[in-house]
Motif scaffolding. Structure first.
Motif, PDB file in Angstrom:
ATOM      1  N   ARG A  61     -27.764  -2.277  -2.784  1.00 27.46           N
ATOM      2  CA  ARG A  61     -29.180  -1.929  -2.749  1.00 27.46           C
ATOM      3  C   ARG A  61     -29.990  -3.207  -2.879  1.00 27.46           C
ATOM      4  NH1 ARG A  61     -31.209   0.419  -6.874  1.00 27.46           N
ATOM      5  NH2 ARG A  61     -32.794   1.655  -5.789  1.00 27.46           N
ATOM      6  N   PRO A  94     -20.963   2.820  -7.805  1.00 26.62           N
ATOM      7  CA  PRO A  94     -22.044   1.854  -8.020  1.00 26.62           C
ATOM      8  C   PRO A  94     -23.370   2.500  -8.416  1.00 26.62           C
ATOM      9  CG  PRO A  94     -20.821   1.342  -6.014  1.00 26.62           C
ATOM     10  CD  PRO A  94     -20.356   2.690  -6.466  1.00 26.62           C
ATOM     11  N   ALA A  95     -23.615   3.734  -7.949  1.00 22.29           N
ATOM     12  CA  ALA A  95     -24.878   4.392  -8.289  1.00 22.29           C
ATOM     13  C   ALA A  95     -24.928   4.774  -9.761  1.00 22.29           C
ATOM     14  CB  ALA A  95     -25.068   5.625  -7.408  1.00 22.29           C
ATOM     15  N   ILE A 151     -26.451  -5.243 -11.560  1.00 19.07           N
ATOM     16  CA  ILE A 151     -27.663  -5.824 -10.989  1.00 19.07           C
ATOM     17  C   ILE A 151     -27.558  -7.349 -10.945  1.00 19.07           C
ATOM     18  CG2 ILE A 151     -30.152  -6.083 -11.263  1.00 19.07           C
ATOM     19  CD1 ILE A 151     -30.140  -3.406 -12.755  1.00 19.07           C
ATOM     20  N   THR A 195     -26.746  -4.083  -6.928  1.00 19.34           N
ATOM     21  CA  THR A 195     -28.178  -4.026  -6.697  1.00 19.34           C
ATOM     22  C   THR A 195     -28.709  -5.451  -6.770  1.00 19.34           C
ATOM     23  OG1 THR A 195     -28.455  -1.793  -7.587  1.00 19.34           O
ATOM     24  CG2 THR A 195     -30.385  -3.231  -7.619  1.00 19.34           C
ATOM     25  N   GLU A 242     -24.532   0.918 -12.365  1.00 14.21           N
ATOM     26  CA  GLU A 242     -25.231  -0.099 -11.595  1.00 14.21           C
ATOM     27  C   GLU A 242     -24.964  -1.499 -12.136  1.00 14.21           C
ATOM     28  OE1 GLU A 242     -29.694  -0.602  -9.677  1.00 14.21           O
ATOM     29  OE2 GLU A 242     -29.488   0.273 -11.680  1.00 14.21           O
TER      30      GLU A 242
END
Length: 265
Positions: free
Chosen positions: A80, A9-10, A15, A46, A13
């Protein structure tokens, strides 16, 4: 990716944003980005730019800019929550009979009147291996828990700022409900408020009927508990992991490693 476990996921990403109108104009953002649902799993996103600023007393219009849950049980993992706003719970709000587990997630750079995370639910609330950092608010910048039984394990709560005497964490009685909580193997450090008491800048416990156990945790200013240290954790300012010489190193208890909730075998 050929399997769920191969996700990153990092690096890739995904969103979910509340900025659905003019980009960068918060006045036309949605109040809440994600509405919680019973049995739901939110994993690897995110969640940002929710703006729950339409005051109406603990509804999704003024609470939980990132996520709002009422009357359900759900899990958030590997997420996040950033740059959300809410009167109560900029990032997350849980109310009524809801329960929630937040796992391996980051809650950072959110702004609120009360708490990046707000809970007045019957719970429980479980937070494992999470970071709450750089959140701001009038009171309890990182989190306020009102009458909800809770567990905070292997988490880092640092550099949150309140503009009142009420520090980063608040554990408050809610209409006479008696609830207990535990903070274990965590770091609570570098949080600020207008209080002159360094420990009170980190957390406030004003529920005289319930009990909170603080175990094997670093708390700036000190706290009554078992294995509590008042020593600089020496965290890397970018990654928030302990650096060489940190008192966090080699203090873990293998019997208290958080549960592997993703493994079904």
């Amino acid at each position: 990716e050929r399997s769920f476990a191969e996700r990153d996921p990092a690096a890739n990403e995904t969103i979910l944003t509340g900025d659905i109108g003019v980009t960068g104009d918060h006045s036309d953002n949605v109040n809440t980005v994600v509405m919680g649902a019973d049995g739901a799993l939110i994993d690897g996103f995110t969640i940002r730019d929710g703006r729950a600023d339409d005051y109406s007393s603990l509804s999704s219009t003024d609470s939980g800019g990132g996520l709002y849950i009422s009357d359900g049980s759900m899990v958030i993992a590997n997420c996040r929550f950033v740059e959300n706003f809410g009167e109560n719970g900029a990032a997350i709000a849980m109310v009524s009979t809801s329960s929630l587990a937040v796992l391996n997630s980051v809650v950072a750079e959110n702004s609120s009147r009360v708490g990046a995370l707000y809970s007045s639910a019957s719970g429980p609330l479980v937070i494992e291996n999470c970071r709450f950092s750089d959140n701001s608010g009038s009171s309890y910048a990182a989190m306020i828990v009102r009458g909800t039984p809770f567990e905070i394990t292997s988490s880092t709560i640092v550099d949150n700022s309140s503009t009142s005497i009420f520090g980063a964490l608040g554990f408050i009685e809610f209409y006479g409900e008696v609830r207990n909580g535990e903070i274990r193997s965590s770091v609570i450090w570098g949080n600020t408020s207008t209080s002159e008491d360094l420990a009170a800048q980190q957390m406030v416990f004003s529920d005289t009927e319930s009990e909170i156990d603080v175990i094997d945790t670093i708390v700036q200013g000190g706290w009554t508990g078992t294995g509590v240290l008042d020593l600089d954790p020496l965290l890397d300012p970018t990654t928030f992991v302990p650096m060489a010489g940190s008192p966090c190193l080699d203090r873990g208890d293998v019997t208290q490693v958080p549960r592997d909730r993703a493994d079904i075998d």
